[in-house]
Scaffold this active site. Structure first.
Site, short mmCIF file in Angstrom:
data_model
loop_
_atom_site.label_atom_id
_atom_site.label_comp_id
_atom_site.label_asym_id
_atom_site.label_seq_id
_atom_site.Cartn_x
_atom_site.Cartn_y
_atom_site.Cartn_z
N SER A 33 0.87 -1.18 0.00
CA SER A 33 0.00 0.00 0.00
C SER A 33 0.90 1.22 0.00
O SER A 33 2.06 1.14 0.43
CB SER A 33 -0.85 0.00 1.28
OG SER A 33 -1.40 1.28 1.50
N TYR A 36 -2.53 -1.12 10.50
CA TYR A 36 -2.48 -1.32 9.04
C TYR A 36 -1.17 -0.77 8.47
O TYR A 36 -0.47 -1.45 7.71
CB TYR A 36 -3.68 -0.61 8.41
CG TYR A 36 -3.82 -0.80 6.91
CD1 TYR A 36 -4.43 -1.94 6.38
CD2 TYR A 36 -3.34 0.16 6.02
CE1 TYR A 36 -4.57 -2.11 5.01
CE2 TYR A 36 -3.47 -0.01 4.64
CZ TYR A 36 -4.09 -1.14 4.15
OH TYR A 36 -4.22 -1.31 2.79
P1 NAD Z 1 -11.32 -6.19 -0.10
O1 NAD Z 1 -11.85 -6.09 1.27
O2 NAD Z 1 -12.24 -6.06 -1.25
O3 NAD Z 1 -10.50 -7.55 -0.28
C1 NAD Z 1 -9.73 -8.14 0.73
C2 NAD Z 1 -9.80 -9.63 0.55
O4 NAD Z 1 -8.97 -10.28 1.54
C3 NAD Z 1 -11.23 -10.18 0.75
O5 NAD Z 1 -11.49 -11.15 -0.23
C4 NAD Z 1 -11.15 -10.80 2.14
O6 NAD Z 1 -12.09 -11.84 2.34
C5 NAD Z 1 -9.73 -11.36 2.08
N1 NAD Z 1 -9.24 -11.77 3.41
C6 NAD Z 1 -9.32 -11.10 4.59
N2 NAD Z 1 -8.80 -11.85 5.56
C7 NAD Z 1 -8.39 -13.02 4.99
C8 NAD Z 1 -7.79 -14.20 5.50
N3 NAD Z 1 -7.51 -14.34 6.80
N4 NAD Z 1 -7.51 -15.21 4.62
C9 NAD Z 1 -7.81 -15.09 3.31
N5 NAD Z 1 -8.39 -13.99 2.78
C10 NAD Z 1 -8.67 -12.97 3.63
O7 NAD Z 1 -10.19 -5.06 -0.20
P2 NAD Z 1 -9.13 -4.73 -1.35
O8 NAD Z 1 -9.07 -3.26 -1.42
O9 NAD Z 1 -9.38 -5.52 -2.56
O10 NAD Z 1 -7.78 -5.22 -0.64
C11 NAD Z 1 -6.87 -6.13 -1.23
C12 NAD Z 1 -5.46 -5.75 -0.80
O11 NAD Z 1 -5.12 -4.47 -1.35
C13 NAD Z 1 -5.25 -5.64 0.70
O12 NAD Z 1 -4.00 -6.19 1.05
C14 NAD Z 1 -5.26 -4.14 0.93
O13 NAD Z 1 -4.51 -3.77 2.07
C15 NAD Z 1 -4.58 -3.66 -0.35
N6 NAD Z 1 -4.80 -2.24 -0.63
C16 NAD Z 1 -6.03 -1.78 -0.98
C17 NAD Z 1 -6.17 -0.43 -1.26
C18 NAD Z 1 -7.49 0.18 -1.67
O14 NAD Z 1 -7.55 1.41 -1.83
N7 NAD Z 1 -8.53 -0.59 -1.88
C19 NAD Z 1 -5.09 0.44 -1.16
C20 NAD Z 1 -3.86 -0.08 -0.79
C21 NAD Z 1 -3.73 -1.43 -0.53
#
Ligand code: NAD
Length: 279
Positions: free
Chosen positions: A164, A177
């Protein structure tokens, strides 16, 4: 109309990852979902990991198999060692091996510092950081066992850690986080250094603000989106496909000499936009 609605379609090259086997964790939602679909479009067979929400995972599998590749949904909690080991064993048994790991699963448990419970701190570290450690370790064992297969890829394996912008931008109210993502940066770089001689490429993608369920409140009203755009020089909030395409490119041999790098995919969020008019 948003800038993305009028934008031309971006096409994933269909043979870029042909014959490769990919595992995407947390692939039933958001960035993981888009990444799993894009890997399939690029010709990879894909394991869609999920911890809850089997129906969503099955839908992703259906969408991927529509590209003419194999896919399957595997349930596993990435923070549970036994479940990660079992998931990797099953993938090797059913798909033959693994070439690409996208360690994507992650969550937030936000709280002001003095109100943050140990459980909130621990949960985020367990899933976001330890989960990536466990998946990377088990994938690496298989990469080392199999070695390079030149017809498939120049590398013995590729690991892409989902980080991130908060691996370098501090984030008040989210110390768990931000710490997990800072940890991912050093874990990724250390693994990259340790594994490069074995022809395993470890890199990270660091998204900025992407429209997914994890951060809905930051973009789901016009005012929230306007406030968010002040932090984004490129003047649009990211879509999951923006990250998915970066992952596909990084996993491919087009990027074979990229080792230990973090690719910021953030519309310029890490360029200190406040300094464009101040400072
Ligand atoms: P999201 O909530 O849509 O997806 C997260 C996924 O991780 C979900 O499918 C959830 O069920 C899964 N998950 C959570 N705990 C888990 C576990 N113990 N075992 C297996 N799966 C698990 O959110 P997203 O935005 O798609 O996030 C995906 C990644 O991207 C994350 O690592 C997040 O930190 C990172 N990220 C997202 C953003 C953003 O703006 N959306 C920005 C920076 C980083």
């Amino acid at each position: 109309m948003s800038s993305t609605e009028s934008a031309p379609q971006r096409v994933v090259p269909a043979h870029l990852l042909k014959g490769q086997k990919a595992l995407v964790t947390g692939a039933n939602s958001g960035i993981g979902r888009a990444t799993a679909v894009a890997l399939g479009r690029a010709g990879a067979d894909v394991v869609v990991n999920y911890v809850a929400g089997r129906e969503d995972a099955e839908q992703v599998v259906e969408e991927i198999t529509g590209s003419g590749v194999q896919a399957a949904a595997y349930e596993a909690d990435v923070s549970d060692e036994d479940q990660v080991v079992a998931m990797m064993d099953r993938m090797v048994k059913e798909f033959g091996t693994i070439d690409i790991l996208v360690a994507n699963a992650g969550l937030q448990r936000d709280a002001p510092f003095t109100e943050m419970t140990l459980a909130q701190w621990q949960k985020v570290l367990d899933v976001n950081l330890t989960g990536q450690f466990l998946c990377a370790r088990e994938a690496t064992k298989e990469f080392l066992r199999r070695g390079v297969v030149p017809e498939v890829s120049r590398a013995a394996g590729k690991i892409i850690c989902m980080s991130s912008v908060h691996q370098i931008i501090p984030w008040a109210g989210h110390v768990n986080y931000a710490s997990s993502k800072g940890g991912i940066q050093m874990m990724m770089e250390t693994l990259a250094q340790e594994l490069a001689p074995k022809k395993i490429r470890v890199n990270a993608v660091a998204p900025g603000a992407i429209k997914t369920p994890i951060n809905r409140s930051a973009w789901d009203t016009a005012q929230a989106e306007r406030d968010l755009l002040k932090l984004i020089p490129y003047d649009r909030v990211g879509e999951p496909e923006d990250i998915a395409h970066a992952v596909v490119a990084l996993a491919s041999d087009l990027m074979d000499y990229v080792v230990g790098a973090t690719l910021y995919v953030d519309g310029g969020m890490t360029l200190f936009p406040g300094f464009a008019t101040g400072g």
